[in-house]
Design a protein around this motif. Structure first.
Motif, PDB file in Angstrom:
ATOM      1  N   ALA A  10       8.167 -27.393  16.814  1.00 33.05           N
ATOM      2  CA  ALA A  10       8.242 -27.505  15.360  1.00 33.05           C
ATOM      3  C   ALA A  10       7.143 -26.719  14.650  1.00 33.05           C
ATOM      4  N   PHE A  11       5.976 -26.626  15.257  1.00 30.73           N
ATOM      5  CA  PHE A  11       4.854 -25.953  14.629  1.00 30.73           C
ATOM      6  C   PHE A  11       4.537 -24.610  15.277  1.00 30.73           C
ATOM      7  N   GLY A  12       5.381 -24.196  16.190  1.00 30.09           N
ATOM      8  CA  GLY A  12       5.089 -22.980  16.949  1.00 30.09           C
ATOM      9  C   GLY A  12       4.194 -23.328  18.123  1.00 30.09           C
ATOM     10  N   SER A  13       4.064 -22.425  19.029  1.00 27.87           N
ATOM     11  CA  SER A  13       3.288 -22.673  20.232  1.00 27.87           C
ATOM     12  C   SER A  13       2.639 -21.372  20.673  1.00 27.87           C
ATOM     13  N   CYS A  14       1.714 -21.474  21.587  1.00 25.53           N
ATOM     14  CA  CYS A  14       1.081 -20.274  22.139  1.00 25.53           C
ATOM     15  C   CYS A  14       0.589 -20.580  23.546  1.00 25.53           C
ATOM     16  N   ARG A  15       0.229 -19.535  24.203  1.00 23.23           N
ATOM     17  CA  ARG A  15      -0.444 -19.653  25.505  1.00 23.23           C
ATOM     18  C   ARG A  15      -1.744 -18.875  25.381  1.00 23.23           C
ATOM     19  N   PHE A  33      -6.075 -33.339  13.834  1.00 24.43           N
ATOM     20  CA  PHE A  33      -5.537 -32.003  14.105  1.00 24.43           C
ATOM     21  C   PHE A  33      -4.654 -32.075  15.338  1.00 24.43           C
ATOM     22  N   TYR A  34      -3.506 -31.415  15.257  1.00 25.90           N
ATOM     23  CA  TYR A  34      -2.550 -31.388  16.364  1.00 25.90           C
ATOM     24  C   TYR A  34      -2.146 -29.936  16.614  1.00 25.90           C
ATOM     25  N   ALA A  35      -2.153 -29.517  17.867  1.00 27.34           N
ATOM     26  CA  ALA A  35      -1.724 -28.167  18.218  1.00 27.34           C
ATOM     27  C   ALA A  35      -0.831 -28.227  19.449  1.00 27.34           C
ATOM     28  N   ILE A  37      -6.516 -42.614   9.241  1.00 30.19           N
ATOM     29  CA  ILE A  37      -6.168 -41.195   9.267  1.00 30.19           C
ATOM     30  C   ILE A  37      -5.611 -40.774   7.918  1.00 30.19           C
ATOM     31  N   ALA A  38      -6.319 -39.861   7.259  1.00 30.51           N
ATOM     32  CA  ALA A  38      -5.899 -39.407   5.935  1.00 30.51           C
ATOM     33  C   ALA A  38      -4.736 -38.419   6.053  1.00 30.51           C
ATOM     34  N   LYS A  39      -4.926 -37.351   6.794  1.00 31.37           N
ATOM     35  CA  LYS A  39      -3.907 -36.317   6.947  1.00 31.37           C
ATOM     36  C   LYS A  39      -3.881 -35.841   8.386  1.00 31.37           C
ATOM     37  N   VAL A  40      -2.727 -35.333   8.787  1.00 28.02           N
ATOM     38  CA  VAL A  40      -2.608 -34.669  10.085  1.00 28.02           C
ATOM     39  C   VAL A  40      -2.293 -33.210   9.798  1.00 28.02           C
ATOM     40  N   TYR A  41      -3.160 -32.349  10.285  1.00 29.61           N
ATOM     41  CA  TYR A  41      -2.940 -30.916  10.188  1.00 29.61           C
ATOM     42  C   TYR A  41      -2.445 -30.419  11.537  1.00 29.61           C
ATOM     43  N   ALA A  42      -1.423 -29.589  11.513  1.00 25.29           N
ATOM     44  CA  ALA A  42      -0.910 -28.982  12.732  1.00 25.29           C
ATOM     45  C   ALA A  42      -1.303 -27.509  12.723  1.00 25.29           C
ATOM     46  N   GLY A  43      -1.721 -27.016  13.871  1.00 23.84           N
ATOM     47  CA  GLY A  43      -2.049 -25.601  13.986  1.00 23.84           C
ATOM     48  C   GLY A  43      -0.766 -24.792  14.104  1.00 23.84           C
ATOM     49  N   HIS A  44      -0.561 -23.839  13.195  1.00 24.93           N
ATOM     50  CA  HIS A  44       0.614 -22.974  13.290  1.00 24.93           C
ATOM     51  C   HIS A  44       0.437 -22.092  14.520  1.00 24.93           C
ATOM     52  N   ASN A  45       1.379 -22.183  15.422  1.00 26.74           N
ATOM     53  CA  ASN A  45       1.316 -21.494  16.716  1.00 26.74           C
ATOM     54  C   ASN A  45       0.151 -21.981  17.575  1.00 26.74           C
ATOM     55  N   GLY A  46      -0.005 -23.282  17.613  1.00 28.07           N
ATOM     56  CA  GLY A  46      -0.970 -23.897  18.518  1.00 28.07           C
ATOM     57  C   GLY A  46      -2.416 -23.688  18.113  1.00 28.07           C
ATOM     58  N   ILE A  47      -3.252 -23.529  19.106  1.00 29.68           N
ATOM     59  CA  ILE A  47      -4.689 -23.387  18.876  1.00 29.68           C
ATOM     60  C   ILE A  47      -4.996 -22.131  18.077  1.00 29.68           C
TER      61      ILE A  47
END
Length: 101
Positions: A79-84, A7-9, A36-46
């Motif tokens: 690329a995946f959005g971000s947040c604070r 998982f990546y955020a 590593i099978a898949k990498v999931y990215a969190g849309h807009n971070g955590i």
């Protein structure tokens, strides 16, 4: 060893550094398909993890190609959005840290 998902955020200010780190994570994961099978990215971070709004980077056609992933290294933005969003302590906000099943 069994293959696991990753998982990546992204978080913080939008910059080329954020995308460069995404590039590194995705390229490294693809070099180790035995681990590593898949990498999931969190849309807009955590927030993506908390709301289960995940991007499966292995099937998202907008970033699927090796060339597109390599281009992230020099592309400003997020690329995946971000947040604070600051997670609370695990003792006070346990539900944020647990998923059913």
């Amino acid at each position: 060893m069994a293959r696991r998902n990753a998982f990546y955020a992204q978080s913080g200010g939008v910059s080329a550094v954020i995308n460069a780190s995404a590039c590194g994570v995705l390229q490294t994961a693809r070099r180790h398909p035995d681990l590593i099978a898949k990498v999931y990215a969190g849309h807009n971070g955590i927030l993506g993890a908390l709301t289960e709004d995940l991007i499966d980077t292995s099937i998202d056609t907008s970033i699927e190609s090796e060339g597109a992933i390599a281009a992230l290294e020099h592309t400003p933005g997020a690329a995946f959005g971000s947040c604070r969003y600051k997670l609370g302590s695990v003792e006070e906000h346990r539900r944020q840290y647990e998923t059913p099943g």
